[in-house]
Design a protein around this motif. Sequence first.
Motif, PDB file in Angstrom:
ATOM      1  N   THR A  53      53.046  46.294 -19.768  1.00  0.00           N
ATOM      2  CA  THR A  53      53.914  47.013 -20.708  1.00  0.00           C
ATOM      3  C   THR A  53      55.111  46.175 -21.156  1.00  0.00           C
ATOM      4  O   THR A  53      55.830  46.569 -22.079  1.00  0.00           O
ATOM      5  N   VAL A  54      55.324  45.035 -20.498  1.00  0.00           N
ATOM      6  CA  VAL A  54      56.476  44.184 -20.815  1.00  0.00           C
ATOM      7  C   VAL A  54      56.077  43.137 -21.851  1.00  0.00           C
ATOM      8  O   VAL A  54      55.096  42.414 -21.658  1.00  0.00           O
ATOM      9  N   THR A  55      56.829  43.054 -22.938  1.00  0.00           N
ATOM     10  CA  THR A  55      56.550  42.053 -23.968  1.00  0.00           C
ATOM     11  C   THR A  55      57.102  40.697 -23.553  1.00  0.00           C
ATOM     12  O   THR A  55      58.129  40.607 -22.874  1.00  0.00           O
ATOM     13  N   VAL A  56      56.398  39.641 -23.964  1.00  0.00           N
ATOM     14  CA  VAL A  56      56.816  38.273 -23.666  1.00  0.00           C
ATOM     15  C   VAL A  56      56.766  37.468 -24.953  1.00  0.00           C
ATOM     16  O   VAL A  56      55.746  37.475 -25.650  1.00  0.00           O
ATOM     17  N   ASN A  57      57.863  36.775 -25.271  1.00  0.00           N
ATOM     18  CA  ASN A  57      57.941  35.991 -26.503  1.00  0.00           C
ATOM     19  C   ASN A  57      58.492  34.607 -26.207  1.00  0.00           C
ATOM     20  O   ASN A  57      59.563  34.464 -25.617  1.00  0.00           O
ATOM     21  N   GLN A  71      62.359  41.329 -24.997  1.00  0.00           N
ATOM     22  CA  GLN A  71      63.317  40.907 -26.015  1.00  0.00           C
ATOM     23  C   GLN A  71      63.793  42.081 -26.864  1.00  0.00           C
ATOM     24  O   GLN A  71      64.925  42.093 -27.371  1.00  0.00           O
ATOM     25  N   ASP A  72      62.936  43.094 -27.028  1.00  0.00           N
ATOM     26  CA  ASP A  72      63.291  44.261 -27.835  1.00  0.00           C
ATOM     27  C   ASP A  72      64.426  45.078 -27.226  1.00  0.00           C
ATOM     28  O   ASP A  72      64.987  45.954 -27.897  1.00  0.00           O
ATOM     29  N   LEU A  73      64.785  44.783 -25.970  1.00  0.00           N
ATOM     30  CA  LEU A  73      65.876  45.514 -25.325  1.00  0.00           C
ATOM     31  C   LEU A  73      67.218  44.787 -25.423  1.00  0.00           C
ATOM     32  O   LEU A  73      68.199  45.211 -24.812  1.00  0.00           O
ATOM     33  N   LEU A  74      67.251  43.709 -26.205  1.00  0.00           N
ATOM     34  CA  LEU A  74      68.510  42.971 -26.356  1.00  0.00           C
ATOM     35  C   LEU A  74      69.622  43.837 -26.924  1.00  0.00           C
ATOM     36  O   LEU A  74      70.810  43.586 -26.678  1.00  0.00           O
ATOM     37  N   GLY A  77      72.594  45.125 -24.871  1.00  0.00           N
ATOM     38  CA  GLY A  77      73.774  44.329 -24.538  1.00  0.00           C
ATOM     39  C   GLY A  77      73.725  43.654 -23.187  1.00  0.00           C
ATOM     40  O   GLY A  77      74.756  43.205 -22.671  1.00  0.00           O
ATOM     41  N   GLU A  78      72.533  43.554 -22.593  1.00  0.00           N
ATOM     42  CA  GLU A  78      72.375  42.919 -21.276  1.00  0.00           C
ATOM     43  C   GLU A  78      71.364  41.777 -21.371  1.00  0.00           C
ATOM     44  O   GLU A  78      70.289  41.934 -21.958  1.00  0.00           O
ATOM     45  N   ILE A  79      71.688  40.623 -20.779  1.00  0.00           N
ATOM     46  CA  ILE A  79      70.760  39.504 -20.694  1.00  0.00           C
ATOM     47  C   ILE A  79      70.770  38.982 -19.258  1.00  0.00           C
ATOM     48  O   ILE A  79      71.833  38.700 -18.693  1.00  0.00           O
ATOM     49  N   HIS A 102      57.474  42.233 -13.776  1.00  0.00           N
ATOM     50  CA  HIS A 102      57.809  43.351 -12.895  1.00  0.00           C
ATOM     51  C   HIS A 102      59.324  43.514 -12.755  1.00  0.00           C
ATOM     52  O   HIS A 102      59.826  44.650 -12.701  1.00  0.00           O
ATOM     53  N   LEU A 103      60.048  42.404 -12.717  1.00  0.00           N
ATOM     54  CA  LEU A 103      61.501  42.497 -12.662  1.00  0.00           C
ATOM     55  C   LEU A 103      62.050  43.093 -13.955  1.00  0.00           C
ATOM     56  O   LEU A 103      62.942  43.959 -13.933  1.00  0.00           O
ATOM     57  N   ALA A 104      61.528  42.633 -15.086  1.00  0.00           N
ATOM     58  CA  ALA A 104      61.990  43.155 -16.384  1.00  0.00           C
ATOM     59  C   ALA A 104      61.713  44.646 -16.492  1.00  0.00           C
ATOM     60  O   ALA A 104      62.531  45.409 -17.027  1.00  0.00           O
ATOM     61  N   LYS A 105      60.552  45.072 -15.991  1.00  0.00           N
ATOM     62  CA  LYS A 105      60.214  46.495 -16.005  1.00  0.00           C
ATOM     63  C   LYS A 105      61.170  47.284 -15.117  1.00  0.00           C
ATOM     64  O   LYS A 105      61.690  48.333 -15.515  1.00  0.00           O
ATOM     65  N   SER A 106      61.407  46.794 -13.925  1.00  0.00           N
ATOM     66  CA  SER A 106      62.270  47.502 -12.974  1.00  0.00           C
ATOM     67  C   SER A 106      63.713  47.557 -13.447  1.00  0.00           C
ATOM     68  O   SER A 106      64.395  48.577 -13.295  1.00  0.00           O
ATOM     69  N   PHE A 107      64.182  46.459 -14.028  1.00  0.00           N
ATOM     70  CA  PHE A 107      65.569  46.407 -14.489  1.00  0.00           C
ATOM     71  C   PHE A 107      65.754  47.074 -15.845  1.00  0.00           C
ATOM     72  O   PHE A 107      66.892  47.372 -16.233  1.00  0.00           O
ATOM     73  N   ASP A 108      64.639  47.276 -16.583  1.00  0.00           N
ATOM     74  CA  ASP A 108      64.696  47.837 -17.933  1.00  0.00           C
ATOM     75  C   ASP A 108      65.692  47.047 -18.777  1.00  0.00           C
ATOM     76  O   ASP A 108      66.583  47.587 -19.423  1.00  0.00           O
ATOM     77  N   SER A 109      65.521  45.725 -18.751  1.00  0.00           N
ATOM     78  CA  SER A 109      66.470  44.825 -19.392  1.00  0.00           C
ATOM     79  C   SER A 109      65.754  43.591 -19.921  1.00  0.00           C
ATOM     80  O   SER A 109      64.606  43.309 -19.541  1.00  0.00           O
ATOM     81  N   SER A 110      66.425  42.849 -20.797  1.00  0.00           N
ATOM     82  CA  SER A 110      65.897  41.578 -21.293  1.00  0.00           C
ATOM     83  C   SER A 110      66.137  40.480 -20.263  1.00  0.00           C
ATOM     84  O   SER A 110      67.233  40.373 -19.711  1.00  0.00           O
TER      85      SER A 110
END
Length: 300
Positions: A53-57, A71-74, A77-79, A102-110
């Motif tokens: 479910t996590v996009t990678v660019n 990247q769509d969660l930029l 305001g969190e990186i 898995h980290l990006a999913k758990s953190f719900d962040s870019s």
Amino acid sequence: MKNIFKFVLMLAVFQLIGTNTKAQSVPDSTMQQIKDFRAFYETLGKVYPPDSTVTVNETTISGVKSYWFNQDLLNQGEIIVYLHGGVYTYGNFNTYRAMLTHLAKSFDSSILYIEYSLSPEHPYPTANNEIFKVYKALQKKYKNHKITVMGDSAGGGLAVALIKDAQKANLSMPASLALISPWIDLKCANDSYETKQELDPILNKGFLYSHALMYSSNNIKSADPSELKFKKFPPVFLLVGTDEVLNDDARNFYAYIDPIQEKSEFKEYDGQKHVWLFSHIDSKESVEAIKDIKQFIFSN
């Protein structure tokens, strides 16, 4: 545990350079061993599947290949900047893709993963300079974003060095750091290199020190993050397993930083080996570590 046993077997076969070999003159036979080990190390990234479910660019920032996760969660305001481990010599996007999804999913962040250049082809300070260039570009482009830096193993040492480079350039420091099993003392002089060796099936002092020599072109002091001195430092969370030779790297760095930064935290995870999230993302201890990191970085 299967991948850990494979790693041990590879280490037993992989006899690296002598301590008097300079990085610029690594024999062809050693370079072939390094390439073989890189190929093996990449297979460890397939121990568990990525989160689909996590996009990678893929992107390029200041000439350095990097990858955005979520990247769509930029717009939130969190990186989170991620610096990978691999004793400065191994590891790439394919190695770390699954864990980072898995980290990006758990953190719900870019998350921005930086594909920095590896030793011995690109010894110190190439990786440090590349990471700094990316960080500087992020600061310029995302002025209103909160930037956090994560790193595991050698990536932890690179994160510490980034703080010094940012301070020298009068750039704002990251909001916080989260370092998993960081390798900070390239001299490999801490007690746990000896006292924890029987518990650690993954790393040993000889393997680490030979790679430190290669990375630093036989001038370890110049490249050693533990030699850096700080008067200020961002909040940092140091996570380490009880059963790894790098235990004191995290413990001693915490002892040094804690009087400087009161928001520093140190936590040991019982029975865990080196960067345990990399091996088992869904274990009780990995889930606990991810929860702990999330709580730390989003509260600073």
